[in-house]
Design an enzyme around this catalytic site. Sequence first.
Site, PDB file in Angstrom:
ATOM      1  N   ASP A 163       9.201   2.712   1.902  1.00  0.00           N
ATOM      2  CA  ASP A 163       8.024   3.438   2.360  1.00  0.00           C
ATOM      3  C   ASP A 163       7.850   3.112   3.842  1.00  0.00           C
ATOM      4  OD1 ASP A 163       5.472   4.169   3.127  1.00  0.00           O
ATOM      5  OD2 ASP A 163       4.510   3.582   1.249  1.00  0.00           O
ATOM      6  N   PHE A 188       0.848  -1.195   0.000  1.00  0.00           N
ATOM      7  CA  PHE A 188       0.000   0.000   0.000  1.00  0.00           C
ATOM      8  C   PHE A 188       0.879   1.238   0.000  1.00  0.00           C
ATOM      9  CE2 PHE A 188      -2.509   3.485   1.567  1.00  0.00           C
ATOM     10  CZ  PHE A 188      -3.701   3.338   0.876  1.00  0.00           C
ATOM     11  N   LYS A 239       2.377   9.898   8.180  1.00  0.00           N
ATOM     12  CA  LYS A 239       1.592   9.536   9.351  1.00  0.00           C
ATOM     13  C   LYS A 239       2.034  10.141  10.698  1.00  0.00           C
ATOM     14  CE  LYS A 239      -1.147   5.880   7.547  1.00  0.00           C
ATOM     15  NZ  LYS A 239      -0.796   5.226   6.299  1.00  0.00           N
TER      16      LYS A 239
END
Length: 394
Positions: free
Chosen positions: A223, A138, A252
């Site tokens: 990532d 993702f 995040k």
Amino acid sequence: MQTEKLIESGRKVLMNTYNRYPLVLAKGKGTRVWDVDGREYLDFVTGFAVTSLGHGHPQVIKAMEEQLGCFVHTSNAFWLEKQIELARKLTEISFADKVFFCNSGAEANEAALKLGRKFARLHGGESKTRIVSLNNSFHGRTFGALTATGQRKYQKDFEPLVPGFDYVDNNDGEALRSVINENTAAVILEPIQGEGGVYPVSSAFMKLTRELCDAFGALLIFDEIQCGLGRTGHLFAYEMGDVVPDIMTLAKALGNGIPIGAMLATDQVADAFQPGDHASTFGGNPLVTAAGCAVLDVMTAPGFLEEVRVKGAYLKSALQKLADERWDNAPVRGEGLMLGVTVGDTAPGIVEACRKRGLLINCVGGTVLRFLPPLTVSWEELDEAIEVIHNHGL
Ligand SMILES: *Cc1c(COP(=O)(O)O)cnc(C)c1O
């Protein structure tokens, strides 16, 4: 009851892009949140590893209040003090030398993919453009990030995607060998797949990826948007292995809820970007970078990460005990306070039962329970959560 009324009006005016839990949250403090009808919950979702220091962390609030009193935005046409400070901190604590700031995870990955292609073009010529990513990964919802996301269910209605991507299964060395070649610009992967269900990349696959990238002059992009910034009990997940990437993306937890993304790279790679190649109006503005500085100060304080590791091990063994009793000895995956366990079709029901007993957790892919408590969770809160999960069906 405020909840039903608000949900009803929300349905009328918000686009239907989320399957939302029937809950309207009103405020939070530390690990706890309260809904509009005054019910209290332990927040083990943290907005998906965003509010890693808990809600309303005093140091982050203080840094933002001070910044609000100066200004929140000018422009990247000027040099910005807090942006320089946050970049300096990030480069001091990581492999990287340079930072580009943006506003989200997807944007950080877009920046990484663009930098990867620009670097490859400069050093390998016009046809060195291909990007390799992993199935079940993702990387975000914008077109580049969506194309990198190796999950057909997210891509299929939005084709044509960005050209030039290859996909291999996580930990499938043979598949990687067969797709990577001199036309590969970069490989992008999450050291621990998050939305995909908390699946770590093995150290053998990580090493092979690094070797093949080096052999073919391709860049390695990590990532760490979900697994980075203390989540695993290490500042960055790559620190747990021997492999260092060329580019790393963060978002995040970096602002503890204030929208910020960052793309980090070594000097050699970062040099490929020149003025005009990439930009973001809001990226790295004074308010978000002030928050980011405070977040890093808290996370790098002595003992902070060590405690995350100890608490993570405690939660993992409690969950493993439960899994041994109820879920066919399913192995609890993940590191630190990023944990997941495959329980099958009962996962959504368990999430709901926990919510009714005051614990917010979430399930990914319909079968995996995922646990992302704040890194600041107390021992008492951990025990309370374990108790709820233990009794969820009673
Ligand atoms: C959440 C996430 C993204 C996307 O971040 P957004 O801020 O939602 O764009 C990208 N990669 C990983 C690993 C993520 O967990």
